[in-house]
Design a protein around this motif. Structure first.
Motif, PDB file in Angstrom:
ATOM      1  N   SER A  46       0.836  -1.202   0.000  1.00  9.08           N
ATOM      2  CA  SER A  46       0.000   0.000   0.000  1.00  9.08           C
ATOM      3  C   SER A  46       0.869   1.249   0.000  1.00  9.08           C
ATOM      4  O   SER A  46       0.605   2.206  -0.740  1.00  9.08           O
ATOM      5  CB  SER A  46      -0.924   0.015   1.218  1.00  9.08           C
ATOM      6  OG  SER A  46      -1.830  -1.040   1.180  1.00  9.08           O
ATOM      7  N   ALA A  47       1.904   1.252   0.829  1.00 13.70           N
ATOM      8  CA  ALA A  47       2.823   2.390   0.870  1.00 13.70           C
ATOM      9  C   ALA A  47       3.506   2.578  -0.482  1.00 13.70           C
ATOM     10  O   ALA A  47       3.726   3.716  -0.929  1.00 13.70           O
ATOM     11  CB  ALA A  47       3.866   2.172   1.971  1.00 13.70           C
ATOM     12  N   ARG A  79       3.229   6.051  -2.461  1.00 17.52           N
ATOM     13  CA  ARG A  79       4.466   6.783  -2.776  1.00 17.52           C
ATOM     14  C   ARG A  79       4.645   6.947  -4.280  1.00 17.52           C
ATOM     15  O   ARG A  79       5.085   7.993  -4.750  1.00 17.52           O
ATOM     16  CB  ARG A  79       5.674   6.061  -2.167  1.00 17.52           C
ATOM     17  CG  ARG A  79       7.008   6.737  -2.428  1.00 17.52           C
ATOM     18  CD  ARG A  79       7.023   8.163  -1.880  1.00 17.52           C
ATOM     19  NE  ARG A  79       8.210   8.866  -2.255  1.00 17.52           N
ATOM     20  CZ  ARG A  79       8.375   9.579  -3.362  1.00 17.52           C
ATOM     21  NH1 ARG A  79       7.402   9.652  -4.263  1.00 17.52           N
ATOM     22  NH2 ARG A  79       9.502  10.217  -3.607  1.00 17.52           N
TER      23      ARG A  79
END
Length: 192
Positions: A39-40, A44
């Protein structure tokens, strides 16, 4: 009224082996960890400053090696169910060697990344590849440790058709690690 007629029998309680339960808790925590990282990654990437690059070719080959290790692990479980002790030992050993080969290939995949000027620092896309593959590798090391314990138990004849818990735990965890890498590899191929 008869006292026996009013007595309600308690329902049979279901239980799970504590080791199996612990393994499933560990698997769920790993899923949450990698869900957070992927998810990060997507968040990003959406922010920009993202350098795209091809995945190292060794990652593809190492994926094939890991799939083969899953097959040999499955054969280990089948051998244990049939009390084929030599086949059990051999297939666990093959799984272990293929797991080590996977880790070596991943390391050389990192070397390919460096040769493509993709480093751990400087570019978030490269950093995520190192972190995701490195964390998976770390968990695979734990899988290799589980395999060693299973191999020792197989030599001591503690894994057999009547005692399958250890090999089932080993197989489940190993197949999970393989599926996790397949997910990560496809995720990185699609989103890189």
């Amino acid at each position: 009224m008869n006292a026996q007629q009013n007595t309600i029998e308690p329902a049979e309680t279901r239980s799970i082996n504590p080791k199996v339960f612990t393994m499933w808790l560990f698997i769920v925590s790993i899923i949450m960890l990698f869900a957070a990282f992927t998810s990060a990654y997507l968040v990003r990437k959406a922010e920009g400053n993202w350098v795209e690059f091809e995945m190292p070719s060794l990652f593809s080959y190492s994926t094939g090696v890991l799939i083969l290790s899953s097959l040999s692990m499955h054969y280990s479980l089948l051998a244990a169910k049939k009390d084929q002790f030599n086949a059990l030992r051999i297939s666990i050993s093959i799984t272990f060697v293929l797991g080590l080969l996977f880790l070596v290939m991943q390391f050389y995949g990192w070397i390919q990344l460096v040769e493509m000027n993709v480093f751990f620092v400087g570019n978030p896309s490269g950093s995520f590849v190192y972190v995701l593959s490195g964390l998976h590798g770390l968990h695979l090391v734990s899988g290799l440790i589980v395999l060693i314990f299973a191999l020792v138990a197989a030599f001591r004849l503690k894994i057999n058709a009547k005692q399958l818990t250890q090999i089932k735990i080993c197989a489940t965890y190993w197949h999970f690690l393989d599926a996790l890498w397949l997910y990560l590899f496809v995720f990185l191929l699609i989103n890189n």
